[in-house]
Design an enzyme around this catalytic site. Structure first.
Site, PDB file in Angstrom:
ATOM      1  N   SER A 184      14.065  -2.330  -1.108  1.00  0.00           N
ATOM      2  CA  SER A 184      13.839  -2.084  -2.531  1.00  0.00           C
ATOM      3  C   SER A 184      13.622  -0.591  -2.724  1.00  0.00           C
ATOM      4  O   SER A 184      13.428   0.153  -1.772  1.00  0.00           O
ATOM      5  CB  SER A 184      12.603  -2.843  -2.989  1.00  0.00           C
ATOM      6  OG  SER A 184      11.479  -2.346  -2.300  1.00  0.00           O
ATOM      7  N   LYS A 185      13.646  -0.188  -3.976  1.00  0.00           N
ATOM      8  CA  LYS A 185      13.415   1.220  -4.305  1.00  0.00           C
ATOM      9  C   LYS A 185      12.073   1.682  -3.751  1.00  0.00           C
ATOM     10  O   LYS A 185      11.957   2.742  -3.148  1.00  0.00           O
ATOM     11  CB  LYS A 185      13.415   1.376  -5.824  1.00  0.00           C
ATOM     12  CG  LYS A 185      14.605   2.129  -6.322  1.00  0.00           C
ATOM     13  CD  LYS A 185      14.308   2.724  -7.690  1.00  0.00           C
ATOM     14  CE  LYS A 185      15.407   3.675  -8.069  1.00  0.00           C
ATOM     15  NZ  LYS A 185      16.528   3.097  -8.747  1.00  0.00           N
ATOM     16  N   ARG A 186      11.071   0.845  -3.977  1.00  0.00           N
ATOM     17  CA  ARG A 186       9.718   1.204  -3.569  1.00  0.00           C
ATOM     18  C   ARG A 186       9.631   1.321  -2.043  1.00  0.00           C
ATOM     19  O   ARG A 186       9.112   2.282  -1.497  1.00  0.00           O
ATOM     20  CB  ARG A 186       8.739   0.149  -4.077  1.00  0.00           C
ATOM     21  CG  ARG A 186       7.279   0.503  -3.914  1.00  0.00           C
ATOM     22  CD  ARG A 186       6.390  -0.622  -4.402  1.00  0.00           C
ATOM     23  NE  ARG A 186       6.775  -1.920  -3.848  1.00  0.00           N
ATOM     24  CZ  ARG A 186       6.443  -2.336  -2.641  1.00  0.00           C
ATOM     25  NH1 ARG A 186       5.710  -1.583  -1.849  1.00  0.00           N
ATOM     26  NH2 ARG A 186       6.834  -3.521  -2.209  1.00  0.00           N
ATOM     27  N   LYS A 187      10.194   0.328  -1.371  1.00  0.00           N
ATOM     28  CA  LYS A 187      10.171   0.316   0.095  1.00  0.00           C
ATOM     29  C   LYS A 187      10.878   1.540   0.652  1.00  0.00           C
ATOM     30  O   LYS A 187      10.395   2.194   1.571  1.00  0.00           O
ATOM     31  CB  LYS A 187      10.897  -0.935   0.588  1.00  0.00           C
ATOM     32  CG  LYS A 187       9.958  -1.834   1.290  1.00  0.00           C
ATOM     33  CD  LYS A 187      10.447  -2.659   2.362  1.00  0.00           C
ATOM     34  CE  LYS A 187       9.255  -3.323   3.007  1.00  0.00           C
ATOM     35  NZ  LYS A 187       9.414  -4.748   3.050  1.00  0.00           N
ATOM     36  N   GLU A 193      11.373   4.350  -0.728  1.00  0.00           N
ATOM     37  CA  GLU A 193      10.575   5.537  -0.985  1.00  0.00           C
ATOM     38  C   GLU A 193       9.490   5.677   0.082  1.00  0.00           C
ATOM     39  O   GLU A 193       9.290   6.746   0.648  1.00  0.00           O
ATOM     40  CB  GLU A 193       9.942   5.427  -2.358  1.00  0.00           C
ATOM     41  CG  GLU A 193       9.921   6.727  -3.113  1.00  0.00           C
ATOM     42  CD  GLU A 193       9.732   6.475  -4.593  1.00  0.00           C
ATOM     43  OE1 GLU A 193       8.572   6.254  -4.972  1.00  0.00           O
ATOM     44  OE2 GLU A 193      10.735   6.470  -5.337  1.00  0.00           O
TER      45      GLU A 193
END
Ligand code: GLU
Length: 537
Positions: A291-294, A296
């Site tokens: 995911s985007k968060r991961k 990052e």
């Protein structure tokens, strides 16, 4: 094909990337002709929604479509699925076109825009209603929420607008002729919903996943046409894939759950569905979907724009992405686009999640970067400095300005660091000392290198090399002199190398010291030695 708007293909051959001219490549015709057309009827599409910057996973989808099309000598179509106005992002399309062009994935057709084809979708929605496969629904948001409340239970936490409920709702299946007429005259808002049958199984053969089946009882009465007259993804996607004569739908696994709805739509519209292939999810190295968060958290760039901005090698990114789910069937890793095109088949796309091994990507980057000429890399570095200066420096001194604009000097920096860095910007990070004397020194190296007996030896070396004029200030000569001194002093080579290196570069390790001294030049080296003698003696 009616209602298709296309931008001339020359758009993609225009080197709009003025900022990164050297990163812009096009594949020559010759290269393409080498791949024999096996099934020129093959037509695939990349169909991004312009809801944000192009994601690296999106680029993989585009690449697989591209490889499949080229492999068969078919067509690679670009379609912008821009019917969701609430999620439309202005810069997204431009970013996508630029990213695809950077990647060298030039479409044969398109971009087509769904937003300019809305009458087509409305027409087919009407056809579905007329044929009894869809219906108008007049329920308000509040009514739907009430329905959900009514049906919500621990077993069914997220109730859908399903067949049972639909009988209690305000739609063209439940309302009488008169009521419907009234609603129509009032101009009440409505959506068109798909009438999902009960108790059926939808089956299809996925080229990646094999036989897939879904029970229709698990499917919602999907909205096909929204109140604003715009189609939802499902309707527009099916209509376009049909009208654009798409033979193979190759897309990410996250779309697999939409496939049964699409299959139903094909059936109800009386069309042959295209072959489907759902590509494996892209996983984070620490597990779970990337995911985007991961990403990052793990320091992995996810937008293609970041790879462009950070000057990743285009060929490295493409090679890496090609292997993110596909394999050539043996353990080869470095593959040219030509090889990938020749060998690409959906049969060798894996089912299980593909791990985005960022270290591997850097490895590919290193490999491709090292194959390039120093002068070419130097040009790119110079452009990078013009764009963002030098790392850790607010502005450039006159000296830094001069050096970073000197192509010969920059090619020297490249030559010395090429085997030590993985990405272009790292030349500047690892080679910052080339541009100006170090301000910070590696404490450990200073402590280890600068002993009491060091200064007189350094002074000896300094004096000897200060006599070297012009072209004599060469690595081999600089090394010879140092060898003479350590031999005369009866000490190891490192006794002098270490303090010299830290004095000149600020670090305890780095590229070949004598080559470094040569590149810096006599006056610069003498200046740095004098400063170090003052500082550490
Ligand atoms: N518009 C969808 C997306 O954003 C396309 C999915 C598909 O290929 O069907 O990925």
């Amino acid at each position: 094909m009616p209602h298709l708007i296309s931008i001339p293909l020359t758009y993609f051959n225009t080197p709009y990337l003025f900022q990164y001219p050297l990163l812009f490549f096009t594949f020559s015709k010759k290269e393409l002709q080498k791949t024999k057309p096996m099934n020129p009827k093959v037509r695939v599409r990349f169909a991004p929604s312009p809801t944000g910057l192009l994601h690296i996973g999106g680029l993989r989808t585009a690449l697989y479509n591209y490889l499949f099309a080229r492999h068969h000598g078919g067509a690679f179509v670009l379609r912008i699925e821009d019917t969701d106005q609430a999620r439309y992002v202005q810069e997204a399309e431009q970013d996508m076109l630029e990213s695809l062009a950077w990647a060298g994935l030039h479409p044969d057709e398109g971009p087509y825009h769904q937003s300019s084809r809305r009458e087509r979708y409305a027409m087919y929605a009407q056809q579905l209603v007329d044929d009894g496969y869809a219906y108008y629904a007049y329920d308000t948001v509040e009514e739907i929420e009430k329905m959900r409340e009514r049906l919500r239970s621990p077993q069914n936490p997220n109730p859908k607008y399903d067949s049972q409920t639909r009988m209690q709702m305000r739609n063209s299946l439940t309302l009488g002729e008169l009521e419907l007429q009234e609603l129509l005259e009032e101009g009440s808002e409505y959506v068109v919903r798909l009438k999902v049958p009960q108790g059926e199984t939808v089956q299809f053969e996925d080229m990646v996943r094999g036989p897939v089946s879904f029970e229709t009882d698990g499917l919602d009465d999907q909205v096909l046409l929204k109140a604003d007259g715009m189609p939802t993804y499902h309707l527009a996607n099916v209509v376009d894939d049909h009208e654009m004569e798409i033979t193979h739908v190759i897309r990410g696994e996250e779309w697999l759950s939409s496939a049964p709805k699409h299959i139903l739509l094909y059936k109800y519209l009386g069309w042959e569905p295209p072959v489907m292939a759902h590509l494996p999810l892209i996983m984070s190295p620490s597990g779970g979907k990337l995911s985007k968060r991961k990403a990052e958290e793990e320091g992995i760039p996810v937008n293609v724009r970041d790879y462009r901005k950070e000057r990743y090698e285009r060929d490295a990114v493409i090679n890496f992405l090609a292997l993110l789910g596909w394999s050539p069937g043996d353990d080869r890793e470095l593959l040219t686009l030509e090889e990938m095109t020749r060998e690409f088949t959906l049969g060798r796309v894996g089912k299980s999640g593909a791990i985005f091994d960022f270290k591997k990507l850097l490895w590919f980057n290193e490999n491709y970067m090292r194959q390039r000429a120093d002068a070419e890399l130097a040009e790119e570095l110079m452009a990078l400095v013009r764009e963002r200066g030098l790392p850790g420096k607010e502005s450039l001194t006159e000296k830094e300005e001069k050096l970073s604009g000197d192509s010969e000097f920059m090619a020297g920096v490249v030559r010395l660091l090429k085997e030590r860095v993985s990405r272009l910007p790292e030349f500047l990070e690892a080679g910052i000392f080339f541009f100006d004397a170090p301000v910070q020194f590696d404490e450990k190296a200073v402590k280890k290198g600068w002993k009491e007996d060091t200064p007189p030896r350094i002074i000896q070396y300094r004096d000897r090399i200060s006599g070297l004029e012009g072209a004599d200030f060469r690595a081999d000569e600089l090394k010879r002199i140092l060898t003479e001194i350590v031999e005369a002093e009866g000490v190891g080579f490192g006794k002098l190398m270490m303090p010299l290196r830290v004095a000149v570069t600020g670090a305890g390790s780095g590229p070949d010291l004598f080559e470094t001294l040569e590149l810096l030049g006599r006056d610069e080296v003498l200046g740095r030695l004098d400063r170090a003698l003052q500082k550490f003696a």
